[in-house]
Scaffold this active site. Structure first.
Site, short mmCIF file in Angstrom:
data_model
loop_
_atom_site.label_atom_id
_atom_site.label_comp_id
_atom_site.label_asym_id
_atom_site.label_seq_id
_atom_site.Cartn_x
_atom_site.Cartn_y
_atom_site.Cartn_z
N VAL A 1 -15.26 4.49 36.46
CA VAL A 1 -15.20 4.53 35.00
C VAL A 1 -14.49 3.31 34.45
O VAL A 1 -14.90 2.73 33.44
CB VAL A 1 -14.48 5.82 34.53
CG1 VAL A 1 -14.38 5.87 33.01
CG2 VAL A 1 -15.18 7.07 35.07
N GLU A 2 -13.43 2.90 35.13
CA GLU A 2 -12.58 1.83 34.61
C GLU A 2 -13.16 0.44 34.81
O GLU A 2 -13.15 -0.38 33.89
CB GLU A 2 -11.20 1.91 35.27
CG GLU A 2 -10.39 3.12 34.86
CD GLU A 2 -10.05 3.08 33.37
OE1 GLU A 2 -9.69 2.01 32.87
OE2 GLU A 2 -10.17 4.12 32.72
#
Length: 578
Positions: free
Chosen positions: A172-173
């Protein structure tokens, strides 16, 4: 020197380990539409396209857009905006109650909503149109990159009692890109901001451990554990990774519940926007795709962990000295030591003492420890290049400052972590590159001061060697002689090397003036404040008094100067990214 090896854990073992903690990572039914949406983004649509959708009801997707290759960013935006404008017009017509005589496209849009949808809902939907870029190609690349660090990440999560599912959070990051750097300054695999990063690791003008996947992974595990200890819920702890612990506590107070699905649906806050509201659902989708990668992408071949030799440096060294001693390609050394800032690689700063240097096994021409131990004593330094600073004035530009101090714009940007040469502001304090070699420690014989207290500069002399010869600090020697620039002395120049009651004695030759406002770390630490102000032009004296109130470190900005660069963190700022 010591060596370490990262062991590759088979994917099935990792998944089984994560599954054992699954009861701590619930998947509320109310979040299923969001999870399905993000699963499509991560597995079906790549960065050559995206989805136009409703930003509140993520199960309403109007169109999957494909963007032709070669379009400029402006043309891409115009193409997307035209599509959104078309759907807005349709939704506004439907919101007037039109339900018969619909064109095929209008009927299709209406069918995306539940039967009997109200005019008010459709009117609201006209202002909720959003485009989400696809991420499938990035996710697949992240699956491959993850192999380098996954075992280490799992070990850090286990060490700090964090559910092993959180090993999927870098999807996600950053898509497991250790060099990722966002437009808001979040950096590395785990996308720490500077303010949060400083809570768990070293972040300054020499070393930024947010860019070190190994150090940052432990920092992320510690942060996640701290979030959980404060909130008592892993869904809230994960969401606070984006929104901050203070923000999630505010949600609990406002709604009287810790239920993540209720908070996502009902929490009202100006800072709880689309990214924060969807963060937990994004993570659940990333976890699903990660666990079922072969179903979505077919066979993938993850990278293997790199085997390293590590050497903890016992002195300060130039990057070129290390590269030469190891016989290693500079690009390779930089790739595996990404926490060293550009200021180290361009020579403005030394590799710091105590730094654990990583050398890929077999990349060096000889044993790393032996190679570094063989570096000449003349290339080992006992202190870091000292910082000089410039306080930005109204009308300053980076190019103007660079010309003033005879440094490059690139060095200024690297040393001050600037993403753009156009983003400086009045009052900001910039670190100036020190001239390489200026402060190299040199062994000199001590001498008594001449009878008249003056010394005639000889070829090869520097302020450092002269100060050492007569038992003075460099700053004291500068103050005694009223020097404006410690780097400009000339053969035949007469310097005062003994105190006299009459104060500083003018030199026999005039040195070029130091640009107004520049001062060094040593000046701040050793020169009396009155002397600093007295040696400045009248227009700068009060500014220097203010700027030099706080001593500076040899390797990083003083806290007072850091405060001028970064606003004081709020509770919401204790999130890795904004």
């Amino acid at each position: 020197m010591h060596a370490f090896r990262l062991l590759v854990l088979p994917a099935l073992i990792l998944i089984a380990g994560a599954a054992s903690a699954s009861n701590q990572i619930p998947r509320p039914a109310g979040l299923e539409p969001q999870v399905r949406f993000w699963t499509r983004i991560y597995s079906e649509v790549d960065q050559r396209g995206g989805l136009i959708h409703d930003s509140v009801h993520l199960d309403v997707v109007y169109e999957a857009i494909r963007i032709p290759d070669g379009l400029s960013s402006h043309s891409r935006e115009r193409r997307i905006q035209r599509a959104k404008d078309g759907y807005e017009a349709i939704l506004r017509r439907l919101a007037r109650g039109t339900r018969t005589g619909l064109k095929p496209e209008e009927a299709r849009v209406l069918a995306l909503w539940p039967e009997g949808v109200s005019n008010a809902t459709l009117r609201s939907a006209a202002s909720h149109l959003r485009f989400q870029l696809g991420q499938a190609d990035r996710f697949r690349a992240g699956l491959i990159r993850a192999g380098r660090w996954q075992a280490h990440i799992v070990a850090m999560l286990r060490k700090h009692r964090v559910p092993l599912e959180l090993a999927a959070l870098p999807h996600v990051e950053s898509s497991f890109n250790a060099a990722a750097y966002s437009s808001v300054g979040a950096a590395g695999l785990w996308q720490f901001t500077r303010s949060t990063g400083r809570l768990f690791m070293r972040v300054d003008s020499v070393v930024d451990e947010r860019m070190d996947p190994f150090v940052a992974s432990e920092g992320a595990a510690r942060l996640l554990r701290s979030n959980f200890d404060s909130l008592g819920s892993w869904p809230l702890a994960i969401t606070s990774y984006n929104h901050g612990v203070g923000g999630m506590k505010g949600a609990i107070r406002q709604l009287g519940t810790s239920d993540i699905s209720v908070i996502v649906k009902k929490y009202k806050s100006r800072s709880f926007g689309f990214a924060s509201r969807n963060f937990y659902a994004e993570f659940l989708a990333a976890l699903d795709v990660d666990r079922s990668a072969e179903r979505f992408f077919g066979p993938t071949d993850p990278d293997s962990p790199v085997l390293y030799d590590t050497v903890t440096l016992d002195h300060y060294y130039t990057a070129s000295a290390i590269e030469s001693a190891l016989g290693i390609d500079p690009t390779t050394l930089r790739e595996h030591n990404q926490s060293l800032r550009p200021s180290v690689w361009n020579g403005a700063k030394y590799l710091p003492r105590g730094f654990a240097l990583r050398i890929p096994r077999g990349a060096a021409s000889k044993s790393a420890a032996v190679a570094i131990a063989s570096i000449s004593p003349s290339q080992r330094f006992s202190e870091q290049h000292r910082d000089r600073f410039h306080k930005v004035q109204r009308g300053d530009s980076l190019s103007k400052i660079a010309r003033l101090y005879h440094v490059s714009e690139r060095d200024l940007m690297a040393l001050n972590n600037l993403s753009s040469r156009n983003r400086i502001r009045a009052g900001q304090v910039l670190t100036l590159p020190d001239r390489p070699g200026t402060h190299a420690p040199v062994s000199v014989a001590r001498m008594d001061a001449p009878a008249d207290g003056d010394y005639l500069v000889r070829r090869g002399d520097t302020i450092s060697t002269i100060a050492g010869r007569f038992g003075l600090t460099e700053s004291k020697l500068v103050a005694l002689n009223g020097l404006r620039n410690r780097n400009l002395i000339s053969v035949g120049q007469r310097l005062r090397v003994a105190n006299s009651e009459s104060g500083p004695k003018p030199t026999q030759s005039v040195a070029a003036p130091n640009p107004a406002g520049a001062h060094t770390t040593a000046d701040v630490k050793e020169m009396p404040l009155e002397t600093v102000a007295a040696n400045a032009p009248p227009s700068r004296a009060s500014e220097l008094r203010k700027t030099t109130e706080t001593p500076a470190s040899d390797v990083s900005k003083p806290d007072a100067l850091i405060a001028s660069l970064d606003p004081a963190p709020t509770e919401a700022a204790l999130s890795p990214k904004t």
